[in-house]
Design an enzyme around this catalytic site. Structure first.
Site, PDB file in Angstrom:
ATOM      1  N   GLU A 103       0.804  -1.224   0.000  1.00 21.75           N
ATOM      2  CA  GLU A 103       0.000   0.000   0.000  1.00 21.75           C
ATOM      3  C   GLU A 103       0.841   1.279   0.000  1.00 21.75           C
ATOM      4  O   GLU A 103       0.758   2.109   0.913  1.00 21.75           O
ATOM      5  CB  GLU A 103      -0.958  -0.008   1.188  1.00 21.75           C
ATOM      6  CG  GLU A 103      -1.929  -1.171   1.135  1.00 21.75           C
ATOM      7  CD  GLU A 103      -2.884  -1.236   2.302  1.00 21.75           C
ATOM      8  OE1 GLU A 103      -3.885  -1.965   2.196  1.00 21.75           O
ATOM      9  OE2 GLU A 103      -2.641  -0.564   3.331  1.00 21.75           O
ATOM     10  N   GLU A 135      -5.225  -8.859   0.430  1.00 20.59           N
ATOM     11  CA  GLU A 135      -5.796  -8.566   1.746  1.00 20.59           C
ATOM     12  C   GLU A 135      -7.296  -8.448   1.604  1.00 20.59           C
ATOM     13  O   GLU A 135      -7.789  -7.860   0.638  1.00 20.59           O
ATOM     14  CB  GLU A 135      -5.262  -7.253   2.338  1.00 20.59           C
ATOM     15  CG  GLU A 135      -3.884  -7.319   2.932  1.00 20.59           C
ATOM     16  CD  GLU A 135      -3.480  -6.005   3.600  1.00 20.59           C
ATOM     17  OE1 GLU A 135      -4.381  -5.250   4.059  1.00 20.59           O
ATOM     18  OE2 GLU A 135      -2.274  -5.736   3.664  1.00 20.59           O
TER      19      GLU A 135
END
Length: 510
Positions: free
Chosen positions: A206, A416
């Protein structure tokens, strides 16, 4: 009959009392949701499809001030009182550093194939560069070796928010071009040291959050923004940090491909978060707002990696505040993935907010969008514990399909996915997580639809195996499929863990 009913009531009351006093692990049979796979099974997915769990070093390892580890920007960031609820720290968290065998055994027992973990840069290089900390290297060797021994495939991520503090103090970390070579050197060492066993690599988790939360609103370390105590400029620093993150990713991939990939026979990619942005209405303005949100969120990183340039919408809006790639850099960045990880949790409505603000104030303001969480009085989905996490299963289908259609259907891993409970739930309450079972069942069902429609998704990772330190939320949020008693650090698999065990052991559709 009355005596029989009275006796039955007494027996039921006694049974209920007994169940309340039993350890939670002995009560799983009570929840029928565990056995409802909703038609999902291993055989419902393509051959070789990988199911795993994911975590990050800072959130689970502990030993933050021991084992030769140097401090990261998060260690410094949370020192300010009030930053984290109850002034909690990650000094111990769930102590996977010492309990990794127990955790790997849980994964194996639940039927998972893989573990996506991260390596702490400052545990390997306490100062970011220079001297290697052999204690840290030894720890990751023990972890990787035990995973391999137990048949759990290691998926190693090189960076999950935890920049060595020394590099931030030396040249402001991601704001300096010096970081590119430093990261590539760190990555090179990891490839050389662990690549004989690790065949699946990610450079960053991220990076958008690193740039936006660290340099636009200061919500994450290093806490920089316009008006922040740490200093900063929200109109320029997020873009500069992102630029160096992208170049660092590409430089690390270049090292891997030139020096290691041929004989180690591994692959490398990046992990990108992606909220699905649904137009609030069918109006052109709302549809354009949703597309801007996708460009500023996902396209900011995936456009350069796929096309060698930033999204046109960002170039038009950000103008000269946007850094540029040289021709050589563009060539290095383009096609710098073998696969891409997509982290997806939730979806929002996007609408046009009206007139533009002609004076730039921040990266988030540059989006020029309005967020909405309900339409015509109907919420987009039920809300989990986190204020931002709405449960919207159809969003994962749209997100994956968008990547397929927009970026030429790259090989993807759903890297995720999960939801949280409040941190203060008791063990008995926490292990019976029916809402989480339904979340996973519905999201994975929608993911399978996207795969059936041609999306090249080769794996799915639940976030997370264990309850752990959830960044700014500290221990007030529980994402794990295993409950952790933070006082004793004892692990209690939740109903959702046993749901995965049942689903993954299913030989055919239910």
């Amino acid at each position: 009959m009355r005596k029989f009913i009275a006796a039955l009531r007494l027996a039921l009351a006694a049974a209920a009392h007994l169940l309340l006093t039993l350890p939670p692990a002995q009560c799983y049979w009570l929840n029928p949701e565990i056995y409802d796979a909703g038609g999902l099974s291993r055989r419902a997915f393509p051959e070789g499809f990988v199911f795993g769990t994911a975590a990050s070093a800072y959130q689970v390892e502990g030993m933050a001030k021991q084992g030769g580890r140097g401090p990261s920007i998060w260690d410094a960031f949370i020192e300010k009182p009030g930053t984290i609820p109850n002034n909690a720290t990650a000094d111990v968290t769930v102590d996977e550093y010492h309990r990794y065998k127990e955790d790997v055994n849980i994964m194996k027992n639940m039927g998972f194939d893989a573990y996506r973990f991260s390596i702490s840069w400052s545990r390997i290089f306490p100062n970011g560069t220079g001297m290697v900390n052999q204690e840290g290297v030894d720890y990751y060797n023990r972890l990787i070796d035990y995973m391999v021994k137990k048949g759990i495939k290691p998926y190693a991520n090189l960076y999950h928010y935890d920049l060595p503090l020394a590099l931030h103090e030396q040249y402001l970390g991601w704001l300096s071009p010096n970081i590119v070579e430093a990261f590539a050197d760190y990555a090179d060492f990891c490839f050389q040291t662990f690549g004989d066993r690790v065949k699946d690599w990610f450079t960053f988790n991220e990076p958008r959050c690193v740039a936006a939360l660290g340099y636009d609103n200061g919500f994450h370390a290093p806490g920089r923004c316009s008006g922040c105590d740490a200093g900063g400029n929200s109109t320029t620093e997020p873009y500069l940090a992102a630029h160096h993150l992208i170049l660092s990713h590409a430089a690390a991939v270049k090292r891997y491909r030139e020096k290691y990939q041929l004989y180690q026979k591994g692959r490398i990619g990046i992990l990108l978060d992606f909220v699905w942005y649904e137009p609030f209405s069918d109006s052109n303005a709302d549809r354009a707002a949703a597309q801007r949100a996708r460009d500023f969120h996902l396209g900011w990183f995936l456009d350069p990696i796929i096309h060698g340039r930033y999204p046109y919408s960002m170039l038009e809006i950000v103008k000269d505040r946007m850094p540029t790639f040289s021709d050589e850099e563009s060539r290095m960045v383009k096609d710098s993935i073998d696969y891409v990880g997509i982290n997806h949790y939730t979806s929002f409505y996007m609408k046009d907010p009206g007139p533009w603000n002609l004076t730039p104030t921040s990266y988030q303001d540059d989006w020029h969008v309005g967020f909405a969480y309900e339409r015509n009085g109907v919420p987009i989905g039920a809300q989990a514990n986190s204020y931002w996490l709405y449960i919207v299963p159809w969003g994962i289908n749209k997100a994956v399909t968008y990547v397929k259609e927009t970026y030429g259907n790259p090989t993807m891993i759903l890297s995720e996915n999960g939801m949280d409970q409040p941190g203060n739930v008791s063990i008995t309450q926490g292990v019976h997580d029916t809402v989480r079972i339904r979340y996973y069942r519905n999201y994975i069902t929608e993911l399978k639809k996207a795969i059936d429609d041609g999306a090249k998704v080769i794996g799915y990772f639940a976030w997370s195996l264990l309850d752990n330190f959830e960044w700014r939320l500290g221990y007030t949020s529980r994402f794990g499929i295993v409950y952790v008693d933070y006082k004793t650090l004892k692990r209690y698999p939740k109903d959702s863990a046993f749901w995965f065990k049942n689903m993954l052991s299913s030989k055919k559709r239910n």
